[in-house]
Motif scaffolding. Structure first.
Motif, PDB file in Angstrom:
ATOM      1  N   GLY A 103      55.814  60.464 -47.125  1.00 27.76           N
ATOM      2  CA  GLY A 103      55.579  60.974 -45.536  1.00 27.76           C
ATOM      3  C   GLY A 103      56.235  62.383 -45.813  1.00 27.76           C
ATOM      4  O   GLY A 103      57.123  62.750 -46.403  1.00 27.76           O
ATOM      5  N   VAL A 104      55.773  63.463 -44.872  1.00 29.67           N
ATOM      6  CA  VAL A 104      55.936  64.674 -44.664  1.00 29.67           C
ATOM      7  C   VAL A 104      56.125  65.110 -43.520  1.00 29.67           C
ATOM      8  O   VAL A 104      55.035  64.785 -42.653  1.00 29.67           O
ATOM      9  N   GLY A 105      57.211  65.296 -42.768  1.00 26.16           N
ATOM     10  CA  GLY A 105      57.195  65.824 -41.346  1.00 26.16           C
ATOM     11  C   GLY A 105      57.889  64.731 -40.357  1.00 26.16           C
ATOM     12  O   GLY A 105      57.402  64.476 -39.311  1.00 26.16           O
ATOM     13  N   SER A 108      59.758  66.882 -48.917  1.00 25.51           N
ATOM     14  CA  SER A 108      60.248  68.004 -48.262  1.00 25.51           C
ATOM     15  C   SER A 108      59.186  69.040 -48.076  1.00 25.51           C
ATOM     16  O   SER A 108      59.098  69.771 -47.082  1.00 25.51           O
ATOM     17  N   SER A 109      57.895  68.782 -48.749  1.00 21.48           N
ATOM     18  CA  SER A 109      56.934  69.849 -48.202  1.00 21.48           C
ATOM     19  C   SER A 109      55.549  68.863 -48.770  1.00 21.48           C
ATOM     20  O   SER A 109      55.404  68.045 -49.534  1.00 21.48           O
ATOM     21  N   THR A 166      60.481  71.511 -39.706  1.00 23.75           N
ATOM     22  CA  THR A 166      59.828  72.895 -40.233  1.00 23.75           C
ATOM     23  C   THR A 166      58.291  72.878 -39.994  1.00 23.75           C
ATOM     24  O   THR A 166      57.721  71.752 -40.063  1.00 23.75           O
ATOM     25  N   PRO A 167      57.763  73.949 -39.964  1.00 24.66           N
ATOM     26  CA  PRO A 167      56.345  74.068 -39.767  1.00 24.66           C
ATOM     27  C   PRO A 167      55.673  73.413 -40.995  1.00 24.66           C
ATOM     28  O   PRO A 167      55.968  73.653 -42.093  1.00 24.66           O
ATOM     29  N   ILE A 168      54.479  72.604 -40.676  1.00 24.40           N
ATOM     30  CA  ILE A 168      53.677  72.165 -42.064  1.00 24.40           C
ATOM     31  C   ILE A 168      52.150  73.224 -41.666  1.00 24.40           C
ATOM     32  O   ILE A 168      51.586  72.925 -40.560  1.00 24.40           O
ATOM     33  N   VAL A 169      51.707  73.593 -42.780  1.00 21.19           N
ATOM     34  CA  VAL A 169      50.571  74.412 -42.616  1.00 21.19           C
ATOM     35  C   VAL A 169      49.390  74.037 -43.714  1.00 21.19           C
ATOM     36  O   VAL A 169      50.015  73.635 -44.958  1.00 21.19           O
ATOM     37  N   LEU A 170      48.298  73.763 -43.074  1.00 17.69           N
ATOM     38  CA  LEU A 170      47.308  73.256 -44.118  1.00 17.69           C
ATOM     39  C   LEU A 170      46.401  74.616 -44.337  1.00 17.69           C
ATOM     40  O   LEU A 170      45.480  74.870 -43.528  1.00 17.69           O
ATOM     41  N   ASN A 171      46.527  75.174 -45.433  1.00  9.98           N
ATOM     42  CA  ASN A 171      45.892  76.475 -45.970  1.00  9.98           C
ATOM     43  C   ASN A 171      45.334  76.494 -47.280  1.00  9.98           C
ATOM     44  O   ASN A 171      45.286  75.462 -47.778  1.00  9.98           O
TER      45      ASN A 171
END
Length: 303
Positions: A35-37, A51-52, A83-88
Motif C-alpha cells: 500500500g501507498v498512501g 513510501s512511494s 504526502t501527495p501522490i502523483v500519477l504522471n
C-alpha cells in the motif's frame, strides 16, 4: 467470490475508506497487498506499506488506483496519505507493459501517455458489473443529500431523474418506492417506454424545458451540461438539484447560485455514504478483472 488471487502482488495506491475495507477481502483470496498512501490510517494487518508509488510499481503485478481517479494535475486522491501522490508520465514509464493499471476514471492525458508507453489502463467506473452495484449506495446517498437540503419529504415530491442509465434506474425506482412522483428523463425510446412501464412520467430531453418547472427535486446523472443557463431559467428557484454525475457534473453551478437555486455536486457517493459496502463491492468485482487482465500467469512473491 470465487476468483483466487494467491501469489498475486497487488499495489493499492491512494484512495479512501473504500480501499480500507477492500484490502482485507482481497487478502482472503490470497493476494499479497502493498500500500501507498495509508500512513495516517489504522494499521492494516498483513499489508506492506511503501513510501512511494514508484517503489510499489517495481514490486507489483497489478496496480489499483482509486475510483475517483486523478485531478487535472495527476494528483491521486489519498485520504490517509502524508504526502501527495502523483500519477504522471514519469511514474508510467516505470510500469511494466505486463502490469495492468486499474483506475476508476482516466483523464485524456493519462490515457494518451499510457497508450504511448504501451501501458494497459483499465477504467472501472463505467463497467456494468461495478456501476450497477455502486448505483445502490449512490442512489441512497443522493436521496440522503436531498432530504438534508430540502424542507419537503421525498414522499409526495415531484422528483426528476435526468438520465435513465445504470444509476438513474436505481434512483428512480428507490424514489418511487418512497412515494415520490417520479419523472424519468431520457432520449432512447426504449428507456422512455420502460419508464412508463414502471409507472413513472416519461419525458424526452428535448421536452425537458417545458416540464422541469414543476420539479421540486432534480437528480442529474448525466456527465454533460444539461442544466445550463437556458434550462435553469425554467427551474423553480425553490427546487434542489443533486448532481451525481462524474466531474464536473451536468449543472452550471455558478448560474444556479446566482439564481438562488440550491445545487449540490456529489461525485463519489459510494465512498462517502457507505464505504464498507462500496469497498466490498470493489472486492467482489476486482478479482475477476485482475485475473482477466493479468498477463503474468504465475506471479510469485519477490519480497
Amino acid at each position: 467470490m470465487s476468483a483466487g488471487l494467491t501469489g498475486i502482488r497487488v499495489a493499492v495506491i491512494g484512495g479512501d475508506d473504500r480501499e480500507i475495507y477492500m484490502i482485507p477481502e482481497l487478502q482472503k483470496l490470497g493476494a499479497y497487498i502493498v500500500g501507498v498512501g495509508f500512513e495516517k490510517a489504522a494499521p492494516i494487518q498483513g499489508v506492506t506499506l511503501l513510501s512511494s508509488p514508484l517503489e510499489a510499481v517495481e514490486k507489483a503485478d497489478v496496480l489499483l488506483f482509486p475510483m475517483y481517479g486523478t485531478d487535472e494535475r495527476g494528483d491521486v486522491k489519498a485520504k490517509y496519505s502524508d504526502t501527495p501522490i502523483v500519477l504522471n508520465k514519469e511514474l508510467l514509464k516505470a510500469v511494466s507493459t505486463k502490469v495492468p493499471l486499474f483506475i476508476g476514471w482516466a483523464r485524456p492525458a493519462l490515457k494518451s501517455a499510457a497508450e504511448m508507453l504501451g501501458i494497459q489502463i483499465v477504467e472501472t467506473a463505467n463497467l456494468d458489473q461495478l456501476a450497477i452495484l455502486n448505483s445502490i449506495p449512490s442512489a441512497e446517498g443522493a436521496i440522503q443529500m436531498a432530504m438534508e437540503a430540502s424542507p419537503i419529504t421525498i414522499h409526495g415530491s415531484e422528483s426528476f431523474v435526468l438520465g435513465l442509465g445504470r444509476c438513474g434506474w436505481t434512483l428512480a425506482r428507490t424514489l418511487k418506492g418512497m412515494g415520490a412522483h417520479v419523472t424519468g428523463v431520457a432520449r432512447k425510446p426504449a428507456d422512455l417506454a420502460r419508464a412508463l412501464e414502471m409507472g413513472l412520467e416519461a419525458v424526452h430531453f428535448a421536452d425537458l424545458d417545458e416540464k422541469v418547472g414543476k420539479a421540486e427535486l432534480i437528480f442529474n446523472t448525466v456527465p454533460h451540461l444539461i442544466l445550463d443557463k437556458v434550462m435553469l431559467e425554467q427551474v423553480n428557484h425553490e427546487a434542489v438539484i443533486i448532481d451525481i454525475a462524474s466531474l464536473p457534473g451536468g449543472t452550471d453551478f455558478e448560474y444556479a447560485k446566482a439564481k438562488g437555486i440550491k445545487a449540490l455536486l456529489a461525485p463519489g457517493l459510494p465512498g462517502k455514504v457507505a464505504p464498507k459496502a462500496a469497498g466490498k463491492i470493489l472486492a467482489q468485482v476486482y478479482p475477476q478483472l485482475i485475473l482477466r487482465h493479468l498477463t503474468t500467469k504465475n506471479a510469485s512473491l519477490k519480497f
